[in-house]
Motif scaffolding. Sequence first.
Motif, PDB file in Angstrom:
ATOM      1  N   GLN A 151      41.519  55.476 -36.262  1.00  0.00           N
ATOM      2  CA  GLN A 151      42.852  54.671 -36.070  1.00  0.00           C
ATOM      3  C   GLN A 151      42.731  53.220 -36.726  1.00  0.00           C
ATOM      4  N   THR A 152      41.577  52.785 -36.944  1.00  0.00           N
ATOM      5  CA  THR A 152      41.399  51.643 -37.456  1.00  0.00           C
ATOM      6  C   THR A 152      41.072  51.402 -39.117  1.00  0.00           C
ATOM      7  N   GLY A 153      40.213  52.399 -39.541  1.00  0.00           N
ATOM      8  CA  GLY A 153      40.000  52.229 -40.998  1.00  0.00           C
ATOM      9  C   GLY A 153      41.104  52.342 -42.167  1.00  0.00           C
ATOM     10  N   ASN A 154      42.295  52.430 -41.473  1.00  0.00           N
ATOM     11  CA  ASN A 154      43.424  52.353 -42.504  1.00  0.00           C
ATOM     12  C   ASN A 154      44.431  51.531 -42.008  1.00  0.00           C
ATOM     13  N   ILE A 155      44.034  50.659 -41.055  1.00  0.00           N
ATOM     14  CA  ILE A 155      45.221  49.803 -40.309  1.00  0.00           C
ATOM     15  C   ILE A 155      46.017  48.922 -41.467  1.00  0.00           C
ATOM     16  N   LEU A 156      45.283  48.405 -42.410  1.00  0.00           N
ATOM     17  CA  LEU A 156      45.911  47.502 -43.508  1.00  0.00           C
ATOM     18  C   LEU A 156      46.188  48.388 -44.708  1.00  0.00           C
ATOM     19  N   SER A 157      46.144  49.709 -44.832  1.00  0.00           N
ATOM     20  CA  SER A 157      46.359  50.387 -45.710  1.00  0.00           C
ATOM     21  C   SER A 157      47.301  51.701 -45.744  1.00  0.00           C
ATOM     22  N   GLY A 158      47.210  52.188 -44.691  1.00  0.00           N
ATOM     23  CA  GLY A 158      47.889  53.433 -44.502  1.00  0.00           C
ATOM     24  C   GLY A 158      47.266  54.761 -45.023  1.00  0.00           C
ATOM     25  N   ALA A 159      46.157  54.676 -45.574  1.00  0.00           N
ATOM     26  CA  ALA A 159      45.433  55.658 -46.456  1.00  0.00           C
ATOM     27  C   ALA A 159      44.751  56.816 -45.600  1.00  0.00           C
ATOM     28  N   PRO A 160      44.931  58.108 -46.095  1.00  0.00           N
ATOM     29  CA  PRO A 160      44.188  59.084 -45.464  1.00  0.00           C
ATOM     30  C   PRO A 160      42.499  58.668 -45.432  1.00  0.00           C
ATOM     31  N   LEU A 161      41.995  59.208 -44.190  1.00  0.00           N
ATOM     32  CA  LEU A 161      40.516  58.698 -43.969  1.00  0.00           C
ATOM     33  C   LEU A 161      39.637  60.099 -44.174  1.00  0.00           C
ATOM     34  N   ALA A 162      38.664  60.040 -44.616  1.00  0.00           N
ATOM     35  CA  ALA A 162      37.645  61.176 -45.040  1.00  0.00           C
ATOM     36  C   ALA A 162      36.844  61.052 -43.630  1.00  0.00           C
ATOM     37  N   SER A 163      36.659  62.420 -43.188  1.00  0.00           N
ATOM     38  CA  SER A 163      36.076  62.574 -41.788  1.00  0.00           C
ATOM     39  C   SER A 163      34.520  63.141 -42.212  1.00  0.00           C
ATOM     40  N   GLY A 164      33.784  63.896 -41.366  1.00  0.00           N
ATOM     41  CA  GLY A 164      32.505  64.347 -41.795  1.00  0.00           C
ATOM     42  C   GLY A 164      31.277  63.001 -42.198  1.00  0.00           C
TER      43      GLY A 164
ATOM     44  N   TYR B 158      33.686  60.704 -37.409  1.00  0.00           N
ATOM     45  CA  TYR B 158      34.249  59.786 -38.244  1.00  0.00           C
ATOM     46  C   TYR B 158      32.972  58.595 -38.377  1.00  0.00           C
ATOM     47  N   SER B 159      32.838  58.055 -39.443  1.00  0.00           N
ATOM     48  CA  SER B 159      32.027  56.909 -39.696  1.00  0.00           C
ATOM     49  C   SER B 159      32.491  55.674 -38.870  1.00  0.00           C
ATOM     50  N   MET B 160      31.678  55.135 -38.131  1.00  0.00           N
ATOM     51  CA  MET B 160      32.157  53.861 -37.332  1.00  0.00           C
ATOM     52  C   MET B 160      32.307  52.540 -38.200  1.00  0.00           C
ATOM     53  N   LEU B 161      31.951  52.921 -39.550  1.00  0.00           N
ATOM     54  CA  LEU B 161      32.291  51.623 -40.440  1.00  0.00           C
ATOM     55  C   LEU B 161      33.998  51.549 -40.378  1.00  0.00           C
ATOM     56  N   TYR B 162      34.574  52.685 -40.048  1.00  0.00           N
ATOM     57  CA  TYR B 162      36.013  52.504 -40.065  1.00  0.00           C
ATOM     58  C   TYR B 162      36.586  51.548 -38.801  1.00  0.00           C
ATOM     59  N   SER B 163      35.645  51.396 -37.900  1.00  0.00           N
ATOM     60  CA  SER B 163      36.010  50.915 -36.782  1.00  0.00           C
ATOM     61  C   SER B 163      35.607  49.245 -36.753  1.00  0.00           C
ATOM     62  N   SER B 164      34.651  49.111 -37.753  1.00  0.00           N
ATOM     63  CA  SER B 164      34.235  47.734 -38.168  1.00  0.00           C
ATOM     64  C   SER B 164      34.859  46.981 -39.220  1.00  0.00           C
ATOM     65  N   HIS B 165      35.839  47.580 -40.021  1.00  0.00           N
ATOM     66  CA  HIS B 165      36.212  46.892 -41.197  1.00  0.00           C
ATOM     67  C   HIS B 165      37.609  47.240 -41.187  1.00  0.00           C
ATOM     68  N   ILE B 166      38.557  46.294 -41.305  1.00  0.00           N
ATOM     69  CA  ILE B 166      40.052  46.455 -41.643  1.00  0.00           C
ATOM     70  C   ILE B 166      40.400  46.201 -42.891  1.00  0.00           C
ATOM     71  N   SER B 167      39.461  45.373 -43.900  1.00  0.00           N
ATOM     72  CA  SER B 167      39.552  44.865 -45.090  1.00  0.00           C
ATOM     73  C   SER B 167      38.589  45.870 -45.860  1.00  0.00           C
TER      74      SER B 167
END
Length: 434
Positions: A106-119, A160-169
Amino acid sequence: MPIHRFSRRTMLRGLGVTMALPWLESINVWGDEPTGREPSSEAPLRLAVLFAGNGFHGREWWAKGAGADMELGQVLAPLADYRQRLLFIQGLYNAEALKGNIHSSQTGNILSGAPLASGGEIQSGTSVDQLLAERYGRSTKVPSLVLGCEKSNPSVHKNYSMLYSSHISWSSPTTPTPLELYPSLAFDRLFKDEVSRGDRSVLDAVMADAQDLRRGISATDQRKLDEYLDSVRDVEQRIERAGQQGELQGWRPTLDKPNVPRPPEGIPQNIADHMRLMIDVLVLGFQTDTTRISTLKLNNDHSSLRFPNLGIDYMIHHLLSHTDNADWLKVNQFFVEQVAYLARKLDAIQEGPRTALDNSMLLFCSSMMSGSHDATQLPVVMLGGAGGKLKGGRVLDYREQPERQMCRLYLSIMNKMGVELDQFGDATRALEEV
């Protein structure tokens, strides 16, 4: 909108240091040459995005009414003085964020609305701040200032990678923009030609150039220049004191060993001081036109921050977000107080007929409405005047609208900054009401 470019006279220079000037009435400090027919250059428009992870109190994030009579829920109470310049937006969401239903997705695409890769893979989308930095930020020394108060988490959580939780930019779909966690290095990046932990004061390096400039400007601008230089010196001295007292991580070592207990990796020992210093550096970046785009991630989603400064040290931020109790509300208000502090700092800077807040857009958001992971609508507040293009004192409700993509808001923001796109993320048209 004027395109501001650097020229020799817009800068104070010294050995290894380049410092942009604040707005001055005596000279066109942002490089526009006078023609005799056109008005002098206006201050540029800035964007700051502040993010708080894990959402807010489920019953106290609300606003209703308009203007000075707008009523605010308890979470937003610290912004009461800015009701007439506040835009409360409800009902927007990122459709892609609903697929994983966990913090990172829910965070990795907060400023892009892009699909996120899982795994555990990394695939998101270029964020709105970096797109603006690429196009709008070309006129400044630092295209964007990306700040954080909690270290990135490289682990994987529920596929899901926790880098998504760590970065909005995100600089590209596979590259999160590096966070600057240390106020001292963020400060250096703004003012030093080479980022280092050098001992020499930025002001000392440019003082001769500043004195030459002072002789050729009005008394009003002399006072403004002195106030600006004093503010730079104040941040320098606070950074120095923090290092000497061992209050924050990342400073130049001044002790043989820590004189306070070492916190978990990447978390400041004094989160309140850390956040305020980051905001002060952000303000200096805007005030000097060294940057016009900044993101400040106050914490990670799935955050491990604790708040002994609030008397709340028994539970980390993430677990506290599931309680909706009085302590959670207190933490929420602490985060909103940082937004209010930024607004006050910018509003105290006069730039011709407007203040720096009038010439800025502040976006405050989270990746979920509450700690229950509800991302069907996102908490969104905007502050500032966008150079006269943004009207505050309003509540916009999109909950019943068929097209309520968060990316429509980003198209609106980009339009106000002179970047017009036919599509961004999952949106093809801006929010006309913003």
